[in-house]
Design a protein around this motif. Structure first.
Motif, PDB file in Angstrom:
ATOM      1  N   ALA A 168       0.825  -1.215   0.000  1.00 57.17           N
ATOM      2  CA  ALA A 168       0.000   0.000   0.000  1.00 57.17           C
ATOM      3  C   ALA A 168       0.858   1.263   0.000  1.00 57.17           C
ATOM      4  CB  ALA A 168      -0.933  -0.010   1.209  1.00 57.17           C
ATOM      5  N   ASN A 169       2.030   1.200   0.650  1.00 56.71           N
ATOM      6  CA  ASN A 169       2.867   2.398   0.806  1.00 56.71           C
ATOM      7  C   ASN A 169       4.090   2.400  -0.103  1.00 56.71           C
ATOM      8  OD1 ASN A 169       1.544   3.798   3.255  1.00 56.71           O
ATOM      9  ND2 ASN A 169       1.725   1.664   3.890  1.00 56.71           N
ATOM     10  N   HIS A 170       4.178   1.418  -1.011  1.00 55.60           N
ATOM     11  CA  HIS A 170       5.318   1.319  -1.935  1.00 55.60           C
ATOM     12  C   HIS A 170       6.649   1.372  -1.188  1.00 55.60           C
ATOM     13  CE1 HIS A 170       2.535   1.617  -5.259  1.00 55.60           C
ATOM     14  NE2 HIS A 170       1.951   2.608  -4.622  1.00 55.60           N
ATOM     15  N   VAL A 171       6.742   0.614  -0.096  1.00 57.92           N
ATOM     16  CA  VAL A 171       7.995   0.569   0.671  1.00 57.92           C
ATOM     17  C   VAL A 171       8.989  -0.310  -0.089  1.00 57.92           C
ATOM     18  CG1 VAL A 171       9.063  -0.090   2.856  1.00 57.92           C
ATOM     19  CG2 VAL A 171       6.734   0.849   2.838  1.00 57.92           C
ATOM     20  N   LEU A 172      10.157   0.249  -0.390  1.00 55.62           N
ATOM     21  CA  LEU A 172      11.224  -0.557  -0.986  1.00 55.62           C
ATOM     22  C   LEU A 172      11.769  -1.457   0.115  1.00 55.62           C
ATOM     23  CD1 LEU A 172      13.116  -1.177  -3.385  1.00 55.62           C
ATOM     24  CD2 LEU A 172      14.635   0.596  -2.500  1.00 55.62           C
ATOM     25  N   ALA A 173      11.524  -2.761   0.007  1.00 54.33           N
ATOM     26  CA  ALA A 173      11.861  -3.659   1.110  1.00 54.33           C
ATOM     27  C   ALA A 173      12.522  -4.928   0.602  1.00 54.33           C
ATOM     28  CB  ALA A 173      10.603  -4.023   1.899  1.00 54.33           C
ATOM     29  N   LEU A 174      13.476  -5.418   1.374  1.00 55.03           N
ATOM     30  CA  LEU A 174      14.082  -6.719   1.126  1.00 55.03           C
ATOM     31  C   LEU A 174      13.532  -7.667   2.194  1.00 55.03           C
ATOM     32  CD1 LEU A 174      15.986  -8.476  -0.485  1.00 55.03           C
ATOM     33  CD2 LEU A 174      17.876  -7.628   0.911  1.00 55.03           C
ATOM     34  N   VAL A 175      12.763  -8.648   1.729  1.00 55.02           N
ATOM     35  CA  VAL A 175      11.996  -9.524   2.618  1.00 55.02           C
ATOM     36  C   VAL A 175      12.697 -10.872   2.704  1.00 55.02           C
ATOM     37  CG1 VAL A 175       9.741 -10.535   3.054  1.00 55.02           C
ATOM     38  CG2 VAL A 175       9.910  -8.339   1.845  1.00 55.02           C
ATOM     39  N   ASN A 176      12.988 -11.293   3.928  1.00 53.56           N
ATOM     40  CA  ASN A 176      13.772 -12.512   4.116  1.00 53.56           C
ATOM     41  C   ASN A 176      12.914 -13.776   4.011  1.00 53.56           C
ATOM     42  OD1 ASN A 176      16.682 -13.081   5.112  1.00 53.56           O
ATOM     43  ND2 ASN A 176      15.390 -14.592   6.121  1.00 53.56           N
ATOM     44  N   CYS A 177      13.507 -14.810   3.396  1.00 52.43           N
ATOM     45  CA  CYS A 177      12.859 -16.129   3.333  1.00 52.43           C
ATOM     46  C   CYS A 177      13.860 -17.164   3.827  1.00 52.43           C
ATOM     47  CB  CYS A 177      12.457 -16.477   1.901  1.00 52.43           C
ATOM     48  SG  CYS A 177      11.440 -15.215   1.106  1.00 52.43           S
ATOM     49  N   GLY A 178      13.518 -17.841   4.918  1.00 52.36           N
ATOM     50  CA  GLY A 178      14.445 -18.785   5.536  1.00 52.36           C
ATOM     51  C   GLY A 178      14.265 -20.221   5.095  1.00 52.36           C
ATOM     52  N   GLY A 179      13.337 -20.465   4.154  1.00 47.26           N
ATOM     53  CA  GLY A 179      13.123 -21.829   3.696  1.00 47.26           C
ATOM     54  C   GLY A 179      12.067 -21.841   2.604  1.00 47.26           C
ATOM     55  N   PRO A 180      11.858 -23.002   1.984  1.00 53.72           N
ATOM     56  CA  PRO A 180      10.921 -23.100   0.850  1.00 53.72           C
ATOM     57  C   PRO A 180       9.504 -22.630   1.177  1.00 53.72           C
ATOM     58  CG  PRO A 180      12.313 -25.033   0.921  1.00 53.72           C
ATOM     59  CD  PRO A 180      12.622 -24.260   2.167  1.00 53.72           C
ATOM     60  N   ALA A 181       8.965 -22.969   2.354  1.00 48.77           N
ATOM     61  CA  ALA A 181       7.584 -22.592   2.668  1.00 48.77           C
ATOM     62  C   ALA A 181       7.456 -21.074   2.763  1.00 48.77           C
ATOM     63  CB  ALA A 181       7.151 -23.246   3.980  1.00 48.77           C
ATOM     64  N   GLU A 182       8.448 -20.443   3.418  1.00 45.11           N
ATOM     65  CA  GLU A 182       8.413 -18.985   3.559  1.00 45.11           C
ATOM     66  C   GLU A 182       8.621 -18.311   2.198  1.00 45.11           C
ATOM     67  OE1 GLU A 182      11.231 -17.486   6.391  1.00 45.11           O
ATOM     68  OE2 GLU A 182       9.987 -15.744   6.858  1.00 45.11           O
ATOM     69  N   TRP A 183       9.448 -18.905   1.369  1.00 48.51           N
ATOM     70  CA  TRP A 183       9.651 -18.370   0.022  1.00 48.51           C
ATOM     71  C   TRP A 183       8.329 -18.345  -0.742  1.00 48.51           C
ATOM     72  CZ3 TRP A 183      13.259 -16.026  -2.997  1.00 48.51           C
ATOM     73  CH2 TRP A 183      12.990 -15.967  -4.360  1.00 48.51           C
ATOM     74  N   ALA A 184       7.604 -19.456  -0.716  1.00 47.40           N
ATOM     75  CA  ALA A 184       6.341 -19.551  -1.454  1.00 47.40           C
ATOM     76  C   ALA A 184       5.342 -18.525  -0.925  1.00 47.40           C
ATOM     77  CB  ALA A 184       5.776 -20.963  -1.330  1.00 47.40           C
ATOM     78  N   ARG A 185       5.260 -18.420   0.393  1.00 47.77           N
ATOM     79  CA  ARG A 185       4.309 -17.490   1.008  1.00 47.77           C
ATOM     80  C   ARG A 185       4.659 -16.039   0.659  1.00 47.77           C
ATOM     81  NH1 ARG A 185       4.962 -18.419   6.732  1.00 47.77           N
ATOM     82  NH2 ARG A 185       5.930 -16.381   6.952  1.00 47.77           N
ATOM     83  N   ASN A 186       5.947 -15.682   0.800  1.00 48.75           N
ATOM     84  CA  ASN A 186       6.349 -14.293   0.562  1.00 48.75           C
ATOM     85  C   ASN A 186       6.303 -13.931  -0.923  1.00 48.75           C
ATOM     86  OD1 ASN A 186       6.712 -14.022   3.279  1.00 48.75           O
ATOM     87  ND2 ASN A 186       8.948 -14.154   3.221  1.00 48.75           N
TER      88      ASN A 186
END
Ligand SMILES: [Zn+2]
Length: 236
Positions: free
Chosen positions: A21-39
């Motif tokens: 909603a706020n166009h935040v430039l963000a680097l979002v961490n994924c610690g494994g396959p399930a989190e990768w799919a969700r994010n």
């Protein structure tokens, strides 16, 4: 533009919605396959993903089985070593960390580092695998200059309100290496010692940026623009 150089999404996706909603430039961490799919399903055009086995998961996840994620992720991490917040032995963390440093160097992908309690041990490993590194939420007084000498980006975490080591780094990190991060809404609560709700996240980013700006004798807006520019450069 607001930026968040390192953060985690919870399962409900509240922060993801705020970022979109706020166009935040963000680097979002994924610690494994399930989190990768969700994010991957949650991000918008202004958010990027990093993928890596966190030192706390060194006994559970094997980088050798995760090749396809390293190939598609634009950034590798957070990876590193930790002797403070985990009982996973360092001997188990080291091969997982080094394997991922090698993968990132081979794939020419930048890296997010977690360095808790192992600031000295990590430096020679970085020299073995020359790359673009970003040390997230560095919170030691020692070795700050050594990481900067390697050209690392360094982010200021939300305990800049209270931690003298983080404040020292906020004052001295060169303008072209400075990043700002929340580490996620849960970490704002942890750092400030009271419950922070997702709807208070943007105010939290402003609060930290204002503090860092005051420590550096500049304005909050200028500092936020600088941090967003640096994150965009790191992500290029
Ligand atoms: Zn993190």
């Amino acid at each position: 533009m607001l930026s968040d150089a390192h953060c985690h999404y919870d399962e409900a996706g509240a922060l993801a919605a705020i970022h979109r909603a706020n166009h935040v430039l963000a680097l979002v961490n994924c610690g494994g396959p399930a989190e990768w799919a969700r994010n991957a399903a949650a991000i918008g055009p202004d958010q990027r993903l990093s993928f890596g086995v966190h030192p706390w998961q060194s006994a559970t996840l094997d980088p050798a089985t995760l090749t396809k994620y390293y190939q598609v992720a634009p950034v590798i991490g957070e990876i590193g070593l930790d002797t403070v917040w985990t009982k996973v032995p360092l001997a188990q963390q080291l091969p997982v960390f080094e394997a991922q440093l090698a993968i990132a160097a081979r794939l020419h992908k930048p890296v997010v580092l977690h360095t808790k309690g192992c600031e000295q041990e990590i430096l020679p490993l970085l020299k073995r695998y020359p790359n673009q590194y970003f040390v997230h939420w560095y919170s030691a007084l020692a070795y700050q200059a050594d990481y900067l000498a390697l050209g690392c980006y360094m982010s200021i975490g939300p305990d800049v309100v209270s931690d003298p080591a983080v404040r020292a780094l906020a004052r001295t990190v060169p303008a072209n290496r400075l990043l700002l991060e929340s580490d996620g809404v849960a970490s704002l609560s942890w750092a400030w010692g009271h419950e922070v709700a997702p709807q208070d996240y943007a105010a939290g980013l402003h609060r930290c940026a204002a503090l860092v700006a005051a420590l550096r004798g500049t304005s909050r807006g200028w500092l936020q623009a600088l941090a967003a520019h640096n994150l965009a450069t790191f992500l290029q």
